[in-house]
Motif scaffolding. Structure first.
Motif, short mmCIF file in Angstrom:
data_model
loop_
_atom_site.label_atom_id
_atom_site.label_comp_id
_atom_site.label_asym_id
_atom_site.label_seq_id
_atom_site.Cartn_x
_atom_site.Cartn_y
_atom_site.Cartn_z
N CYS A 124 0.83 -1.21 0.00
CA CYS A 124 0.00 0.00 0.00
C CYS A 124 0.86 1.25 0.00
CB CYS A 124 -0.93 -0.02 1.21
SG CYS A 124 -2.11 1.35 1.23
N ILE A 125 1.96 1.23 0.76
CA ILE A 125 2.83 2.40 0.83
C ILE A 125 3.46 2.68 -0.52
CG2 ILE A 125 5.00 3.26 1.81
CD1 ILE A 125 4.22 2.04 4.42
N LEU A 126 3.91 1.65 -1.18
CA LEU A 126 4.55 1.83 -2.48
C LEU A 126 3.54 2.10 -3.58
CD1 LEU A 126 7.27 -0.96 -2.31
CD2 LEU A 126 7.53 1.48 -1.88
N GLY A 127 2.27 1.87 -3.32
CA GLY A 127 1.24 2.14 -4.31
C GLY A 127 1.23 1.15 -5.46
N VAL A 128 1.71 -0.05 -5.21
CA VAL A 128 1.78 -1.02 -6.29
C VAL A 128 0.40 -1.56 -6.63
CG1 VAL A 128 2.78 -3.22 -6.99
CG2 VAL A 128 4.13 -1.60 -5.69
N SER A 129 -0.39 -1.81 -5.60
CA SER A 129 -1.72 -2.35 -5.84
C SER A 129 -2.76 -1.38 -5.35
CB SER A 129 -1.87 -3.70 -5.12
OG SER A 129 -1.76 -3.51 -3.72
N GLU A 143 9.90 -3.53 13.70
CA GLU A 143 11.20 -2.88 13.53
C GLU A 143 12.04 -3.58 12.46
OE1 GLU A 143 12.31 -0.06 14.74
OE2 GLU A 143 10.39 0.25 15.73
N THR A 144 12.03 -4.90 12.45
CA THR A 144 12.83 -5.63 11.46
C THR A 144 12.32 -5.36 10.05
OG1 THR A 144 13.25 -7.37 13.08
CG2 THR A 144 13.67 -7.89 10.76
N GLU A 145 11.00 -5.42 9.88
CA GLU A 145 10.42 -5.17 8.57
C GLU A 145 10.63 -3.72 8.14
OE1 GLU A 145 8.99 -6.57 11.08
OE2 GLU A 145 8.56 -8.63 10.49
N LYS A 146 10.55 -2.80 9.10
CA LYS A 146 10.76 -1.39 8.78
C LYS A 146 12.19 -1.15 8.32
CE LYS A 146 11.42 1.80 11.86
NZ LYS A 146 11.26 2.75 12.98
N ALA A 147 13.14 -1.78 8.98
CA ALA A 147 14.54 -1.61 8.59
C ALA A 147 14.79 -2.16 7.19
CB ALA A 147 15.45 -2.30 9.61
N GLN A 148 14.19 -3.31 6.89
CA GLN A 148 14.36 -3.88 5.55
C GLN A 148 13.73 -3.00 4.48
OE1 GLN A 148 12.70 -7.80 5.88
NE2 GLN A 148 14.43 -8.61 7.08
N LEU A 149 12.55 -2.47 4.78
CA LEU A 149 11.87 -1.61 3.81
C LEU A 149 12.62 -0.30 3.62
CD1 LEU A 149 9.45 -1.09 1.98
CD2 LEU A 149 8.20 -0.25 3.98
N LYS A 169 15.77 0.15 3.95
CA LYS A 169 17.00 -0.14 3.21
C LYS A 169 16.72 -0.33 1.72
CE LYS A 169 21.00 -3.24 3.27
NZ LYS A 169 21.62 -4.42 3.93
N ALA A 170 15.56 -0.89 1.41
CA ALA A 170 15.24 -1.19 0.01
C ALA A 170 14.65 0.00 -0.72
CB ALA A 170 14.27 -2.36 -0.06
N ASP A 171 13.99 0.92 0.00
CA ASP A 171 13.29 2.03 -0.66
C ASP A 171 13.62 3.34 0.04
OD1 ASP A 171 11.37 3.20 -2.50
OD2 ASP A 171 10.05 3.40 -0.77
N ALA A 172 14.21 4.29 -0.69
CA ALA A 172 14.61 5.57 -0.10
C ALA A 172 13.40 6.42 0.26
CB ALA A 172 15.52 6.33 -1.07
#
Length: 244
Positions: A13-18, A58-64, A66-69
Motif C-alpha cells: 500500500c505504501i509503495l502504491g503497487v496495488s 522494527e525488522t520489517e521497517k529496517a528492511q523496507l 534499506k530497500a526504498d529511499a
C-alpha cells in the motif's frame, strides 16, 4: 504467516503497487480519480505508515527503509515530528489535489502536543514519491523561536567582535615584547668588552714607580755619605737595573 502477510500488505500500500478498495476502484486511474478516492489512498498510506512505525515491526521497517529511499524518508519524517507532535489522536481535515503528473493528499493530524500537516505525494502510476510531516506551531511559539534565533545570532556576533577587539588591543604589547627580547642579547654581548682589571694594573705601576724612587734616594744618600758631600744635587743616575 499472518504477520508477514500483513506487513506485505502495508508495504504494498505504501509503495502504491496495488489498489486498495473494491472492484470498482481497481479500474480507476489517476486521471479520472476523484478527490475522495485520492484521500482514501492517502489515508491508507498514512495509517500503514503509523502502524509500521509503532515499534512492532522494527525488522520489517529496517528492511523496507534499506530497500526504498522514499519509505526511509517517510519513516524519518514521521518519527522526528512525533517529538513535538506527541501521540496521534485523529485526522482533523482532509484534502486532495489532482495534478497532471499525479495527485497530492494533505491531512491535518491532531496530536496531544501540536497538530501537524501530512503531505503525501503520488505520481501518475499511483506510486508514493514523498511523505512529509510539518508541525503546526502557534504564533507565540514562532515568535519565541525567532527571538531566540535573533539573540543567538546577535550574541555570536558580539562575542566575535569582543574577541577581535581583544586581539587588536594586544598588538600594542607586541613591540614592547620584541624590544625586551632584543635588548637582552645586546647587553650580554657588550659585557665582555669592559676592561675589568684596568684599575689594579695602574695601581701596580704606581707602586713600582714609588719603589724605584725610594731606591734611587737611598743609593744617592749612600754615595753622598761616602764622598762626604752635603747634598745629592750634583749626582746623575744613568741606568739602574735591579737584579733578581
Amino acid at each position: 504467516m499472518k504477520k508477514w502477510l500483513l506487513v506485505l500488505g502495508m508495504i504494498t500500500c505504501i509503495l502504491g503497487v496495488s489498489a486498495c478498495g473494491s472492484k470498482e476502484q481497481e479500474g480507476v486511474s489517476w486521471t479520472d480519480m476523484s478527490e475522495d478516492e485520492a484521500i482514501y489512498y492517502g489515508e491508507q498510506t498514512f495509517q500503514n505508515l503509523m502502524m509500521i512505525c509503532s515499534g512492532a515491526y522494527e525488522t520489517e521497517k529496517a528492511q523496507l527503509a534499506k530497500a526504498d529511499a522514499v519509505s526511509a524518508a517517510a519513516f524519518s519524517s514521521w518519527e522526528s515530528a512525533q517529538a513535538d507532535m506527541g501521540d496521534y489522536v485523529d485526522i482533523l481535515e482532509r484534502s486532495a489535489e489532482i495534478r497532471e503528473d499525479g495527485f497530492v493528499v494533505n491531512l491535518k493530524v491532531d496530536g496531544t502536543s501540536h497538530d501537524a500537516n501530512v503531505e503525501i505525494v503520488f505520481d501518475d502510476e499511483v506510486m508514493l514519491t514523498s511523505l512529509s510531516v510539518n508541525i503546526i506551531y502557534s504564533f507565540g511559539e514562532l515568535m519565541t523561536k525567532a527571538a531566540l534565533n535573533t539573540l543567538l545570532g546577535m550574541g555570536t556576533v558580539f562575542v566575535v567582535l569582543i574577541l577581535i577587539s581583544l586581539i587588536i588591543s594586544c598588538f600594542n604589547f607586541i613591540p614592547k615584547i620584541q624590544e625586551a627580547f632584543t635588548k637582552k642579547p645586546k647587553q650580554e654581548a657588550a659585557k665582555p668588552a669592559v676592561p675589568v682589571a684596568a684599575a689594579p694594573v695602574q695601581a701596580a705601576v704606581v707602586e713600582e714607580e714609588s719603589d724605584d724612587l725610594e731606591l734611587v734616594a737611598v743609593i744617592a744618600a749612600a754615595i753622598a755619605a761616602s764622598e762626604g758631600a752635603v747634598s745629592t744635587d750634583g749626582f746623575v743616575v744613568r741606568s739602574i737595573r735591579k737584579r733578581r
